[in-house]
Structure formats: structure tokens, C-alpha cells
Scaffold this motif. Structure first.
Motif, mmCIF file in Angstrom:
data_model
loop_
_atom_site.group_PDB
_atom_site.id
_atom_site.type_symbol
_atom_site.label_atom_id
_atom_site.label_comp_id
_atom_site.label_asym_id
_atom_site.label_seq_id
_atom_site.Cartn_x
_atom_site.Cartn_y
_atom_site.Cartn_z
ATOM 1 N N TRP A 1 22.672 3.285 8.922
ATOM 2 C CA TRP A 1 21.594 3.795 8.981
ATOM 3 C C TRP A 1 21.387 5.124 8.285
ATOM 4 O O TRP A 1 20.444 5.778 7.872
ATOM 5 N N VAL A 2 22.679 5.939 8.222
ATOM 6 C CA VAL A 2 22.745 7.221 7.602
ATOM 7 C C VAL A 2 22.481 6.734 6.072
ATOM 8 O O VAL A 2 21.563 7.469 5.354
ATOM 9 N N GLU A 3 22.873 5.774 5.479
ATOM 10 C CA GLU A 3 22.659 5.407 4.121
ATOM 11 C C GLU A 3 21.362 5.082 3.897
ATOM 12 O O GLU A 3 20.465 5.555 3.071
ATOM 13 N N VAL A 4 20.456 4.378 4.907
ATOM 14 C CA VAL A 4 19.104 4.080 4.512
ATOM 15 C C VAL A 4 18.353 5.305 4.613
ATOM 16 O O VAL A 4 17.552 5.575 4.057
ATOM 17 N N ALA A 5 18.709 6.082 5.765
ATOM 18 C CA ALA A 5 17.844 7.627 5.758
ATOM 19 C C ALA A 5 18.130 8.234 4.493
ATOM 20 O O ALA A 5 16.925 8.754 4.180
ATOM 21 N N THR A 6 19.216 8.232 4.087
ATOM 22 C CA THR A 6 19.590 9.056 2.824
ATOM 23 C C THR A 6 18.795 8.361 1.641
ATOM 24 O O THR A 6 18.154 9.040 0.913
ATOM 25 N N ARG A 7 18.817 7.100 1.390
ATOM 26 C CA ARG A 7 18.166 6.674 0.243
ATOM 27 C C ARG A 7 16.541 6.901 0.337
ATOM 28 O O ARG A 7 15.801 6.699 -0.629
ATOM 29 N N LEU A 8 16.016 6.847 1.757
ATOM 30 C CA LEU A 8 14.403 6.652 1.848
ATOM 31 C C LEU A 8 14.109 8.052 2.113
ATOM 32 O O LEU A 8 12.966 8.241 2.549
ATOM 33 N N SER A 9 15.029 9.118 2.317
ATOM 34 C CA SER A 9 14.448 10.558 2.812
ATOM 35 C C SER A 9 13.381 10.843 1.573
ATOM 36 O O SER A 9 13.576 10.387 0.560
ATOM 37 N N GLY A 10 12.469 11.536 2.309
ATOM 38 C CA GLY A 10 11.401 11.890 1.410
ATOM 39 C C GLY A 10 10.189 11.170 1.439
ATOM 40 O O GLY A 10 8.963 11.553 1.398
ATOM 41 N N GLN A 11 10.427 9.772 1.722
ATOM 42 C CA GLN A 11 9.276 8.771 2.010
ATOM 43 C C GLN A 11 9.086 8.631 3.612
ATOM 44 O O GLN A 11 8.132 8.362 3.945
ATOM 45 N N ILE A 12 10.375 8.460 4.156
ATOM 46 C CA ILE A 12 10.248 8.166 5.832
ATOM 47 C C ILE A 12 11.243 8.924 6.294
ATOM 48 O O ILE A 12 12.159 9.303 5.775
ATOM 49 N N ARG A 13 11.154 9.132 7.692
ATOM 50 C CA ARG A 13 12.276 9.747 8.362
ATOM 51 C C ARG A 13 12.625 9.110 9.645
ATOM 52 O O ARG A 13 11.646 8.662 10.257
ATOM 53 N N PRO A 14 13.678 9.271 10.260
ATOM 54 C CA PRO A 14 14.217 8.766 11.487
ATOM 55 C C PRO A 14 13.085 9.374 12.449
ATOM 56 O O PRO A 14 13.043 10.682 12.508
ATOM 57 N N VAL A 15 13.030 8.730 13.688
ATOM 58 C CA VAL A 15 12.151 9.349 14.625
ATOM 59 C C VAL A 15 13.192 10.139 15.560
ATOM 60 O O VAL A 15 12.970 10.968 16.192
ATOM 61 N N SER A 16 14.563 9.242 15.765
ATOM 62 C CA SER A 16 15.331 9.986 16.588
ATOM 63 C C SER A 16 16.922 9.941 15.732
ATOM 64 O O SER A 16 17.048 9.388 14.886
ATOM 65 N N LEU A 17 17.778 10.814 16.227
ATOM 66 C CA LEU A 17 18.972 10.862 15.433
ATOM 67 C C LEU A 17 20.217 10.077 16.325
ATOM 68 O O LEU A 17 21.219 10.197 15.825
ATOM 69 N N SER A 18 19.741 9.147 17.343
ATOM 70 C CA SER A 18 20.440 8.371 18.079
ATOM 71 C C SER A 18 21.372 7.590 17.212
ATOM 72 O O SER A 18 22.176 6.813 17.638
ATOM 73 N N CYS A 19 20.850 7.005 16.012
ATOM 74 C CA CYS A 19 21.414 6.017 15.204
ATOM 75 C C CYS A 19 22.503 6.527 14.190
ATOM 76 O O CYS A 19 23.017 5.767 13.574
ATOM 77 N N PHE A 20 22.486 7.972 14.263
ATOM 78 C CA PHE A 20 23.487 8.538 13.448
ATOM 79 C C PHE A 20 24.900 8.799 14.361
ATOM 80 O O PHE A 20 24.823 9.479 15.129
ATOM 81 N N PRO A 21 26.076 8.631 13.598
ATOM 82 C CA PRO A 21 27.249 8.805 14.399
ATOM 83 C C PRO A 21 27.646 10.104 13.958
ATOM 84 O O PRO A 21 28.399 10.457 13.188
ATOM 85 N N TRP A 22 27.294 11.315 14.940
ATOM 86 C CA TRP A 22 27.798 12.598 14.690
ATOM 87 C C TRP A 22 29.130 12.756 15.632
ATOM 88 O O TRP A 22 29.672 12.137 16.334
ATOM 89 N N SER A 23 30.423 13.204 14.769
ATOM 90 C CA SER A 23 31.560 13.305 15.324
ATOM 91 C C SER A 23 32.110 14.807 15.184
ATOM 92 O O SER A 23 31.291 15.608 14.397
#
Length: 119
Positions: free
Chosen positions: A97-119
Motif C-alpha cells: 500500500w505504500v507503493e500504491v500511495a506513492t504512485r498515486l499521490s497527488g491524485q488520491i490519498r489514504p484516509v488512514s495511515l493504518s495500512c502503512f508499516p511504521w517502525s
């Protein structure tokens, strides 16, 4: 993996998945996409974007950042769905989902950051 559209809706419309704005030529509406990777419907993620008319865009503040927006002349569900489908093709073969969000940034944005693995 391919990105699949499970649903598109807006709480600003009634009904949320097929309603229409009061004015077909002057609208600025927040939409939410329910997306998943192909054959992984239980692990869906929500993204959002605005759909606005040129007239409504002219009413947005100037000298500021503007949210991801699809601009269309008149409100039309078929055009919105077609444009979303074309956009999602750009995210096919993404591995996360990080890759999806990066590829589509500027057009759509995630509603929540819960799909991103933060460490």
C-alpha cells in the motif's frame, strides 16, 4: 498485484454510492474509494479525493495547497468511475500500500495511515 476497486462513495450524496449533487455544474464533493489487492477483499484500504466542477474550483482559496481533485465539467458517475479505473491501472504491480500511495499521490490519498508499516 493489481489494485481492485470494491466501492466508491460520498457521505455528501444521498444515497452515498449513487446520489447526485444539487447542482450538476457547481459541486466540490469528497469521495472515498474502497480498494484492495486482487483476491484480498478482506484487507481493503480506503483512499479519498475530491470531484469538483471548474466553477467550484474557482471558489477555492488561492495561494494555498489544494487537496487531490478530479475536475469534471458536469457531474457524471460514469466519468468518475472511468477516471478512477484509469488511475488505478497506474498502481497495478504494486507490492504494498505504500507503493500504491506513492504512485498515486497527488491524485488520491489514504484516509488512514493504518495500512502503512511504521517502525
Amino acid at each position: 498485484m493489481n489494485v481492485e476497486l470494491l466501492g466508491i462513495s460520498s457521505d455528501q450524496l444521498e444515497p452515498v454510492d449513487s446520489g447526485y449533487p444539487e447542482n450538476f455544474e457547481n459541486f466540490d464533493i469528497l469521495f472515498e474509494l474502497d480498494l484492495c489487492f486482487e483476491n484480498h477483499q478482506a484487507d481493503s484500504v480506503h483512499f479519498e479525493f475530491y470531484v469538483a466542477s471548474p466553477k467550484a474550483m474557482s471558489c477555492r482559496p488561492i495561494n494555498c495547497f489544494s487537496p487531490p481533485t478530479l475536475v469534471i465539467e458536469e457531474f457524471d458517475w460514469d466519468i468518475i468511475k472511468s477516471q478512477v479505473s484509469k488511475l488505478l491501472n497506474h498502481a497495478n504491480a504494486s507490492k504494498s500500500w505504500v507503493e500504491v500511495a506513492t504512485r498515486l499521490s497527488g491524485q488520491i490519498r489514504p484516509v488512514s495511515l493504518s495500512c502503512f508499516p511504521w517502525s
